[in-house]
Scaffold this active site. Structure first.
Site, PDB file in Angstrom:
ATOM      1  N   CYS A 110       3.425   0.779  -1.481  1.00 48.85           N
ATOM      2  CA  CYS A 110       2.424   0.346  -0.520  1.00 48.85           C
ATOM      3  C   CYS A 110       3.068  -0.054   0.816  1.00 48.85           C
ATOM      4  CB  CYS A 110       1.592  -0.781  -1.130  1.00 48.85           C
ATOM      5  SG  CYS A 110       0.017  -1.080  -0.312  1.00 48.85           S
ATOM      6  N   HIS A 111       2.970  -1.312   1.216  1.00 47.77           N
ATOM      7  CA  HIS A 111       3.547  -1.787   2.477  1.00 47.77           C
ATOM      8  C   HIS A 111       5.012  -2.212   2.329  1.00 47.77           C
ATOM      9  CE1 HIS A 111      -0.727  -2.015   3.489  1.00 47.77           C
ATOM     10  NE2 HIS A 111      -0.375  -2.078   4.754  1.00 47.77           N
TER      11      HIS A 111
END
Length: 181
Positions: A110-111
């Site tokens: 994800c991030h």
């Protein structure tokens, strides 16, 4: 199998996407590994389900007290705030970079690749992430692709990456496969 391997999970005190911590954690345990929660502060970390507070988890070690030599691999869970906090902590960035310097496997979802951008370890690597990181990763010299999971071998270590919670099944399988080598 991860028998006898200890895997660091690096998270900030707040902002980790809970499922991106708990699902890989379970996968490491089920494969016979020992997961350890490493954070920038002692005590508890706060998990989140997107923007809502979820469970808390006890920190095993702080980045001030351990080094990468104590671990066989590194997992970086996502959440928007988690990697943003980590990239502002010099010891967390050094800890992440040390796995690359030592040629140990790293996984980010994800991030989480924001921490790797700050550590300057994505140049020349193929990686995926949450789509909003695409430009940041390209500006840092990575080749960004939109795939469920990417296992990059173009560098000193194996790098596993995925885009989002929907990719967790493939991410967890790649983590246990790569970290088990």
């Amino acid at each position: 199998m991860l028998d006898g391997k200890t895997i660091a999970f690096l998270v900030a005190p707040e902002g980790v996407e809970q499922v991106e911590l708990t699902e890989p954690w379970k996968a490491v345990k089920q494969a016979g590994g020992t997961p350890r929660l490493v954070s920038t502060a002692p005590g508890q970390i706060q998990g989140f389900n997107h923007l809502d507070k979820a469970d808390t988890f006890a920190v095993d070690d702080t980045v001030d007290d351990v080094d990468a030599a104590s671990f066989d691999g590194l997992v970086l869970p996502g959440g928007v705030a988690n990697p943003d906090f980590l990239r502002m902590n010099d010891n967390a960035v050094r800890f992440a970079r040390a796995f690359f310097d030592a040629g140990k496997p790293v996984a980010a979802i994800c991030h989480a690749p924001w921490t790797l951008v700050e550590a300057d370890v994505v140049r020349g690597r193929t990686i995926t992430s949450w789509p909003s990181l695409r430009t940041d990763l390209r500006n840092a010299g990575a080749t960004w692709v939109d795939k469920e999971v990417v296992v990059c071998t173009d560098g000193p270590n194996m790098l596993v990456s995925s885009r989002k919670p929907d990719d967790l099944k493939a991410f967890c399988q790649a983590v246990t496969d790569v970290f088990g080598q």
